[in-house]
Design an enzyme around this catalytic site. Sequence first.
Site, PDB file in Angstrom:
ATOM      1  N   SER A 213       0.848  -1.194   0.000  1.00  0.00           N
ATOM      2  CA  SER A 213       0.000   0.000   0.000  1.00  0.00           C
ATOM      3  C   SER A 213       0.881   1.240   0.000  1.00  0.00           C
ATOM      4  O   SER A 213       2.019   1.207   0.493  1.00  0.00           O
ATOM      5  CB  SER A 213      -0.903   0.024   1.240  1.00  0.00           C
ATOM      6  OG  SER A 213      -1.632   1.241   1.322  1.00  0.00           O
ATOM      7  N   TYR A 226      -2.321  -0.752  10.489  1.00  0.00           N
ATOM      8  CA  TYR A 226      -2.405  -1.140   9.082  1.00  0.00           C
ATOM      9  C   TYR A 226      -1.172  -0.647   8.328  1.00  0.00           C
ATOM     10  O   TYR A 226      -0.571  -1.384   7.540  1.00  0.00           O
ATOM     11  CB  TYR A 226      -3.674  -0.569   8.461  1.00  0.00           C
ATOM     12  CG  TYR A 226      -3.800  -0.813   6.978  1.00  0.00           C
ATOM     13  CD1 TYR A 226      -4.197  -2.057   6.495  1.00  0.00           C
ATOM     14  CD2 TYR A 226      -3.520   0.187   6.052  1.00  0.00           C
ATOM     15  CE1 TYR A 226      -4.308  -2.296   5.131  1.00  0.00           C
ATOM     16  CE2 TYR A 226      -3.624  -0.036   4.691  1.00  0.00           C
ATOM     17  CZ  TYR A 226      -4.017  -1.281   4.240  1.00  0.00           C
ATOM     18  OH  TYR A 226      -4.109  -1.511   2.886  1.00  0.00           O
TER      19      TYR A 226
END
Length: 379
Positions: A213, A226
């Site tokens: 990501s 995350y």
Amino acid sequence: MAVIDQVKIYSAVFGGLSLSCLILPYVWTYVQITGALCILCMLARRITTEYNRQRGKKPVNPRDKAVFITGCDSGFGFELVRRLDKIGYKVFAGCLFPEGDGANNLKKMTSNEVTIVPLDVTKDESVNAAYETVSKSLKNKSCLDLENELLSPTELWAVVGNAGVCYAGEVEWGSLDWLQRTFDVNVIGLVRSVRPFLPLLRQSKGRVLCTTSLWGHYAIPPAVPYCMSKAAARYFVDGLRREMKKFGVKCISMEPNVYKTNLTDDNLLIQFMQKSWDSTPDSIKRDYGEAYFKKACEYLSAHISAGRTQVSEVVDDFVEAVTATHPKYAYHPDGWLRGLSWRLALLAPPALQDEIINYIAQPVEYVALKRGKSSEKQG
């Protein structure tokens, strides 16, 4: 001041100036050489990247090539299965819910070359069973055809580690169970689901793709765990790429920004944030305040709502990474302007990064309020 002291001072100054006259031209030359080398390195990197991009546009032949993908119940994995099936690859689609809507829709929307594989990346036995399914199927593909002519064996060409989870909440809120779950899936589960297939990829000189990501480059509240997990996943790709290079296996990091998928469903994230807040001790909740929590939920919802809906942008990059002769080390699907903004922020000093991220991710008035209170205490 004694004469002897004055002589020492004058001698030191004169000696320093004389030495500077001798050294400074070489220092300036060194600075010029260093600057020129930096510019040349930047140009070489750009030229090499563009050259590999142009050279790598030629796709490999999908015949007798198979791809194993995790996290295919929805989102990027679901769409990637469909695209690769249309191109002509044999696809093994790992689904957490093999009898769920996602798996059933894949069965309806794809050819017989797609095999649904039950897969929970947090369990060794599930990953091992998936490996047995894939390896046995590949062996069966090398059997004799109706005319008793040996078919070319199907090889495992790519493994796509795409399974992932995302939770929302500040680090102090709730228990550490959600942190454990995030790392179990996004980090340990990623490694667990890739490792067994590496011998097959060495044989085919194939490739590993991992969904990391853009947030693996930043720590953004209220999704710091995350971001931590995606940073770890990104370093896993980098390290594995260096380890596998001697075998001719390519490893690629897919680093999208926020796109609207089931993973970023703001309703689910807000629900989890509420659950996390409710289980936080009252002493901690008082420090944050209920008003801050509600405002933080609004900021999270607004940020997720601003996510891109063009999921095909990510899938296009996935397809290129699987099929290109020479894929890039990393792909960064995003809108042009938003992508440029985040890349520039990455170059900013930490203090400026803090200001930018806090402005985007947290209620500004509360950050300013806390800063003001701290200043008053210090004063």
